[in-house]
Structure formats: structure tokens, C-alpha cells
Design an enzyme around this catalytic site. Structure first.
Site, PDB file in Angstrom:
ATOM      1  N   PHE A   1      48.994  53.563 133.705  1.00  0.00           N
ATOM      2  CA  PHE A   1      48.021  52.944 132.806  1.00  0.00           C
ATOM      3  C   PHE A   1      48.709  52.150 131.692  1.00  0.00           C
ATOM      4  O   PHE A   1      48.556  50.929 131.587  1.00  0.00           O
ATOM      5  CB  PHE A   1      47.114  54.054 132.253  1.00  0.00           C
ATOM      6  CG  PHE A   1      46.434  53.752 130.955  1.00  0.00           C
ATOM      7  CD1 PHE A   1      45.701  52.581 130.783  1.00  0.00           C
ATOM      8  CD2 PHE A   1      46.511  54.658 129.910  1.00  0.00           C
ATOM      9  CE1 PHE A   1      45.069  52.314 129.570  1.00  0.00           C
ATOM     10  CE2 PHE A   1      45.877  54.406 128.706  1.00  0.00           C
ATOM     11  CZ  PHE A   1      45.158  53.225 128.533  1.00  0.00           C
TER      12      PHE A   1
ATOM     13  N   GLN B   1      55.334  63.820 132.538  1.00  0.00           N
ATOM     14  CA  GLN B   1      54.235  64.743 132.835  1.00  0.00           C
ATOM     15  C   GLN B   1      53.351  64.690 131.593  1.00  0.00           C
ATOM     16  O   GLN B   1      53.775  65.042 130.502  1.00  0.00           O
ATOM     17  CB  GLN B   1      54.781  66.156 133.067  1.00  0.00           C
ATOM     18  CG  GLN B   1      53.786  67.133 133.660  1.00  0.00           C
ATOM     19  CD  GLN B   1      52.575  67.424 132.780  1.00  0.00           C
ATOM     20  OE1 GLN B   1      51.450  67.031 133.123  1.00  0.00           O
ATOM     21  NE2 GLN B   1      52.778  68.080 131.656  1.00  0.00           N
TER      22      GLN B   1
ATOM     23  N   TYR C   1      54.017  70.545 126.064  1.00  0.00           N
ATOM     24  CA  TYR C   1      54.121  69.092 126.200  1.00  0.00           C
ATOM     25  C   TYR C   1      54.684  68.459 124.932  1.00  0.00           C
ATOM     26  O   TYR C   1      55.643  67.670 124.987  1.00  0.00           O
ATOM     27  CB  TYR C   1      52.747  68.510 126.525  1.00  0.00           C
ATOM     28  CG  TYR C   1      52.678  66.997 126.433  1.00  0.00           C
ATOM     29  CD1 TYR C   1      53.243  66.205 127.424  1.00  0.00           C
ATOM     30  CD2 TYR C   1      52.051  66.381 125.355  1.00  0.00           C
ATOM     31  CE1 TYR C   1      53.185  64.826 127.339  1.00  0.00           C
ATOM     32  CE2 TYR C   1      51.989  64.998 125.270  1.00  0.00           C
ATOM     33  CZ  TYR C   1      52.559  64.232 126.254  1.00  0.00           C
ATOM     34  OH  TYR C   1      52.508  62.861 126.155  1.00  0.00           O
TER      35      TYR C   1
ATOM     36  N   ASP D   1      58.832  54.062 139.509  1.00  0.00           N
ATOM     37  CA  ASP D   1      57.665  54.941 139.408  1.00  0.00           C
ATOM     38  C   ASP D   1      57.633  55.816 140.654  1.00  0.00           C
ATOM     39  O   ASP D   1      57.897  55.333 141.756  1.00  0.00           O
ATOM     40  CB  ASP D   1      56.381  54.103 139.316  1.00  0.00           C
ATOM     41  CG  ASP D   1      55.196  54.862 138.754  1.00  0.00           C
ATOM     42  OD1 ASP D   1      54.816  55.882 139.364  1.00  0.00           O
ATOM     43  OD2 ASP D   1      54.640  54.438 137.726  1.00  0.00           O
TER      44      ASP D   1
ATOM     45  N   PHE E   1      33.441  69.057 124.032  1.00  0.00           N
ATOM     46  CA  PHE E   1      33.982  70.400 123.828  1.00  0.00           C
ATOM     47  C   PHE E   1      34.061  70.664 122.332  1.00  0.00           C
ATOM     48  O   PHE E   1      34.723  69.939 121.601  1.00  0.00           O
ATOM     49  CB  PHE E   1      35.353  70.535 124.485  1.00  0.00           C
ATOM     50  CG  PHE E   1      35.302  70.428 125.989  1.00  0.00           C
ATOM     51  CD1 PHE E   1      35.026  71.537 126.765  1.00  0.00           C
ATOM     52  CD2 PHE E   1      35.498  69.198 126.616  1.00  0.00           C
ATOM     53  CE1 PHE E   1      34.961  71.441 128.142  1.00  0.00           C
ATOM     54  CE2 PHE E   1      35.439  69.094 127.993  1.00  0.00           C
ATOM     55  CZ  PHE E   1      35.164  70.213 128.761  1.00  0.00           C
TER      56      PHE E   1
END
Length: 312
Positions: A11, A76, A141, A31, A201
């Protein structure tokens, strides 16, 4: 300039590739195509399918391409995956980054690293948050991204390199999968186009700093042209709540949206926004796209069928 973009079929990476091509640079993409799609890229761009976790393959490609600059976006990116499998996250986001740094060192390339501004600062950080606030990530992360930043700094001290990191806020825009698990703007737009209710949420008052993908691509271009080491926040400096997003999306859709509410996700920050004074001062960069303009753009893209090369 010869540029290699890791994660370039993704993206953000595909928009970044377009900006460098428009600047007259020679761009190659690496990639693993687990999330990336070659259809997002200009047909002239050569794509090497490889993972940054494969040090030998990565180095072989870098030595063939011999880039002067590596924009490192391969990662990730799912916070929840990092919580479930922190070691796997670290293999990609820490070890993979060290592999990129070693490959870059072999050919004398500079590295611009896509770090995180949304997940690196802690719950007690001032709003908007400047770069000199001590990171206190709440998930593996963010911890891995901060560790990778430390390796960039180490290489600068140890080898005299001029690597830099851009701490990105919540990036959104065309080409972000509206059916994916991340990217609330794209997900909400996808549900709105399908005439489904968006799911919120928590109470919807939580805020994030939403920065448009083309502005992020321009920030990488500015950092490439500045050729100085450093760490810069890339955002808007402004908080936008989930409820505000839904209101803006309703304006784009031409109707009121009726969200459904679900329990808040554990560990989610209540507020987040990045101070961007340093990027304006050092890089001459400021965002150009308002959240209202950006949400309208994403909605029209999803409405048109989400073509890979949209947002060109």
C-alpha cells in the site's frame, strides 16, 4: 538516483515508488508478495520476489541492483499478530532490518526506514508527541520497530552511515485493502459502500493521527533529498476521533451512518497524535491533505471498485 524499495508492492510502498519515478529516479522493488501486489506498480518497475528474512537472497539482489538508497518498508505490520507471535514478529522487523542494513553496507547505500509513530510511544506520552519522548510501546510490534531504529543509530555510529527513520502516524489512502484487518479508514469505507454498519471498538472517542499516503510518500522524498541522519515523526499533528471519521465518511457517502459498538480492544491507546515540527524544520515537509479530503478520496476509490493503480 538508484532506489530499492523493500515492500514496494504494498500500500505505502507503491505510492512511494510512484513519487520517486515522478522525480526521475530509477526504482526497483523487492517484495515477498505475501501482501503486496505487482498490479499496484508502474509496469516499468522491476519486482524481485524475495523476503528480507532471507539474508543471502536479499544481499544478492542488492549487489545486482546496487542502489544508492534503500527505502525499507517491508515488515510484519499487524499488532495483534505481534502479540500472538512476538518471536516471529522480531524475525521480520528486527532481524530483517539488520539484513537490510548489512546488504546496504555491502554496496554503500543509505537506508530510510519506515518506523511507527502510532505504536512506539506510550500511554503517558504528551499529545502531540515529539520525537524526544522516551518510547514506551505497548506491543511487540512497536518494540521491534524501536529496536530496529536502534540498529540504524548503531550503524551510523559504528560505520559512519547516514541512515534515517520516519515514524509514521496512521497512514491511510487508496490501495489500502478495504477488506483487510488493519486500516480503519479503508475498512469503514468498504462497509459504507456495501451499506453495512461500521463497527466501533470502544466508545469511539479514541483518537489517532491520520496521515494521507501521498503525504507520507512526499516525506520519504524529502528525507532522501535532505541526506541527513535522524528520526522524524510524519503525521498531521492533529487528533481525529473514530466518531469524527464516521461523520466525515457519512458526508462522503451522502447519508448518515449508524455504527455498531463493540467492546474496546485490550491495550488500545486512547489518544495518539504526533508533533511534526522537526520534519517541517529539518525536511521542509508538511502534510497537504486534510482528513476530510483524504476520507473522500478513499471512499470514491472503494466506490469505483478499488483499482490497484488508483491514487496515481
Amino acid at each position: 538516483m538508484r532506489i530499492l524499495v523493500t515492500g514496494g508492492a504494498g500500500f505505502i510502498g507503491s505510492h512511494l515508488t510512484d513519487v520517486f519515478l515522478d522525480n526521475g529516479d530509477e526504482v526497483t522493488v523487492l517484495d515477498d508478495l505475501s501482501r503486496g501486489r505487482p498490479g499496484r506498480l508502474d509496469p516499468s518497475v522491476v519486482v524481485h520476489k524475495a523476503s528480507i528474512t532471507d539474508a543471502a537472497a536479499l544481499r544478492s539482489i542488492v549487489e545486482r541492483v546496487r542502489p544508492e538508497l534503500i527505502c525499507h518498508l517491508a515488515a510484519q505490520i499487524d499488532v495483534r499478530v505481534s502479540v500472538d507471535a512476538p518471536a516471529d514478529d522480531a524475525v521480520v522487523n528486527v532481524v530483517g532490518t539488520v539484513n537490510v542494513l548489512e546488504a546496504a553496507r555491502a554496496v554503500g547505500a543509505r537506508v530510510l526506514f519506515a518506523s511507527t509513530g502510532g505504536a512506539i510511544y506510550g500511554v503517558d506520552a504528551p499529545i502531540p508527541t515529539p520525537e524526544d519522548v522516551l518510547p514506551g510501546p505497548e506491543a511487540p510490534y512497536g518494540t521491534a520497530k524501536y529496536c530496529a531504529e536502534q540498529y540504524l543509530g548503531l550503524y551510523n555510529r559504528l560505520y559512519g552511515t547516514r541512515h534515517a527513520a520516519l515514524r509514521l502516524a496512521n497512514v491511510y489512502g487508496p490501495r489500502q485493502d478495504p477488506a483487510g484487518e488493519a486500516g480503519v479508514v479503508g475498512i469503514f469505507c468498504g462497509r459504507a459502500v456495501r451499506e453495512e454498519r461500521p463497527t466501533v471498538f470502544g466508545d469511539g472517542h479514541q483518537t489517532r493521527d491520520y496521515v494521507y499516503v501521498k503525504d507520507v510518500a512526499r516525506a520519504f522524498l524529502a528525507a532522501a533529498q535532505t541526506d541527513r541522519p535522524g528520526v522524524w515523526n510524519i503525521g498531521t499533528g492533529r487528533e481525529t476521533s473514530v466518531r469524527e471519521l464516521i461523520d466525515l465518511l457519512g458526508q462522503a457517502a451522502g447519508r448518515d451512518l449508524d455504527p455498531e459498538f463493540a467492546p474496546a480492544r485490550p491495550g488500545e491507546l486512547q489518544r495518539s497524535a504526533l508533533a511534526i515540527d522537526a520534519a517541517a524544520r529539518d525536511l521542509g515537509w508538511t502534510p497537504r491533505t486534510t482528513v476530510a479530503e483524504g476520507v473522500e478520496s478513499v471512499y470514491r476509490w472503494v466506490e469505483s471498485g478499488s483499482p490497484d493503480r488508483a491514487g496515481r
